[in-house]
Design an enzyme around this catalytic site. Structure first.
Site, PDB file in Angstrom:
ATOM      1  CG  HIS A  57      45.296  35.503  36.896  1.00  0.00           C
ATOM      2  ND1 HIS A  57      44.742  36.011  38.048  1.00  0.00           N
ATOM      3  CD2 HIS A  57      44.375  35.693  35.928  1.00  0.00           C
ATOM      4  CE1 HIS A  57      43.542  36.477  37.782  1.00  0.00           C
ATOM      5  NE2 HIS A  57      43.293  36.303  36.502  1.00  0.00           N
TER       6      HIS A  57
HETATM    7  P1  TYD Z   1      41.312  35.017  41.481  1.00  0.00           P
HETATM    8  O1  TYD Z   1      40.831  34.944  40.077  1.00  0.00           O
HETATM    9  O2  TYD Z   1      42.660  34.469  41.799  1.00  0.00           O
HETATM   10  O3  TYD Z   1      41.239  36.531  41.994  1.00  0.00           O
HETATM   11  P2  TYD Z   1      41.935  37.856  41.409  1.00  0.00           P
HETATM   12  O4  TYD Z   1      42.475  37.539  40.073  1.00  0.00           O
HETATM   13  O5  TYD Z   1      40.831  38.847  41.376  1.00  0.00           O
HETATM   14  O6  TYD Z   1      42.972  38.316  42.349  1.00  0.00           O
HETATM   15  O7  TYD Z   1      40.204  34.331  42.408  1.00  0.00           O
HETATM   16  C1  TYD Z   1      40.248  34.389  43.814  1.00  0.00           C
HETATM   17  C2  TYD Z   1      39.495  33.176  44.354  1.00  0.00           C
HETATM   18  O8  TYD Z   1      38.126  33.225  43.955  1.00  0.00           O
HETATM   19  C3  TYD Z   1      40.054  31.864  43.849  1.00  0.00           C
HETATM   20  O9  TYD Z   1      40.019  30.944  44.942  1.00  0.00           O
HETATM   21  C4  TYD Z   1      39.086  31.427  42.802  1.00  0.00           C
HETATM   22  C5  TYD Z   1      37.777  32.045  43.241  1.00  0.00           C
HETATM   23  N1  TYD Z   1      36.912  32.416  42.112  1.00  0.00           N
HETATM   24  C6  TYD Z   1      35.730  31.745  41.902  1.00  0.00           C
HETATM   25  O10 TYD Z   1      35.367  30.806  42.633  1.00  0.00           O
HETATM   26  N2  TYD Z   1      34.920  32.131  40.865  1.00  0.00           N
HETATM   27  C7  TYD Z   1      35.255  33.151  40.037  1.00  0.00           C
HETATM   28  O11 TYD Z   1      34.488  33.489  39.092  1.00  0.00           O
HETATM   29  C8  TYD Z   1      36.501  33.841  40.260  1.00  0.00           C
HETATM   30  C9  TYD Z   1      36.912  34.975  39.363  1.00  0.00           C
HETATM   31  C10 TYD Z   1      37.285  33.438  41.307  1.00  0.00           C
END
Ligand code: TYD
Length: 142
Positions: A57
């Site tokens: 992303h």
């Molecule tokens: P995501 O940012 O998509 O993970 P990555 O980029 O590490 O693969 O986040 C995964 C899940 O965690 C998503 O449901 C959102 C949640 N999340 C939070 O609640 N707070 C946060 O600070 C972050 C980074 C993610």
């Protein structure tokens, strides 16, 4: 140490101070001296199974610094024109990621801890989760 301008304009790996003695090592990160933003959130990825990837992303506004608090992983960054892969493998190195950069994080070693310092609290509306949309936004802005 990088200048603030360079920090703001491009991704960059940078060295942090390591204070080492016979008891081990210590590294610190402070607002203003090491970062071009005030830390509003800290989160960390861990227990990542072998072969899994994270990220995939970009963020509309969020800036981040990534540190391998333990172990190693690869971070591939792209601005839609150019991409670069960093093997992040030292607790005394930070990787600055400006806004509007696509990132993929892969090849986590066993026990890796990916520590992320972020410029804002979690906001799903700040995410761009589709690469095509990311490219469209980049093209429209240039
Ligand atoms: P995501 O940012 O998509 O993970 P990555 O980029 O590490 O693969 O986040 C995964 C899940 O965690 C998503 O449901 C959102 C949640 N999340 C939070 O609640 N707070 C946060 O600070 C972050 C980074 C993610």
């Amino acid at each position: 140490m990088l200048t603030k301008q360079k920090f703001l304009s491009s991704w960059h790996a940078f060295e942090l101070k390591r204070i080492a003695d016979r008891r081990g090592s210590l590294t610190f990160i402070e607002n203003d001296s090491h970062l071009p933003f005030a830390i509003q959130r800290v989160y960390y990825l861990y227990d990542v199974p072998s072969g899994e990837s994270r990220g995939a992303h970009a963020h509309r506004l969020l800036q981040q610094v990534i540190v391998a608090a333990s172990g190693s992983f690869d971070v591939t960054l792209s601005d839609g024109r150019r991409s670069e892969t960093f093997n992040i493998n030292r607790p005394d190195v930070g990787l600055y990621i400006p806004r509007m950069i696509w990132r993929d994080i892969q090849n986590f070693s066993g026990g890796a801890v990916c520590l992320v310092l972020a410029s804002a609290r979690y906001d799903e509306n700040d995410y761009i989760r589709h690469y095509g949309e990311f490219l469209n936004l980049i093209r429209r802005a240039s």
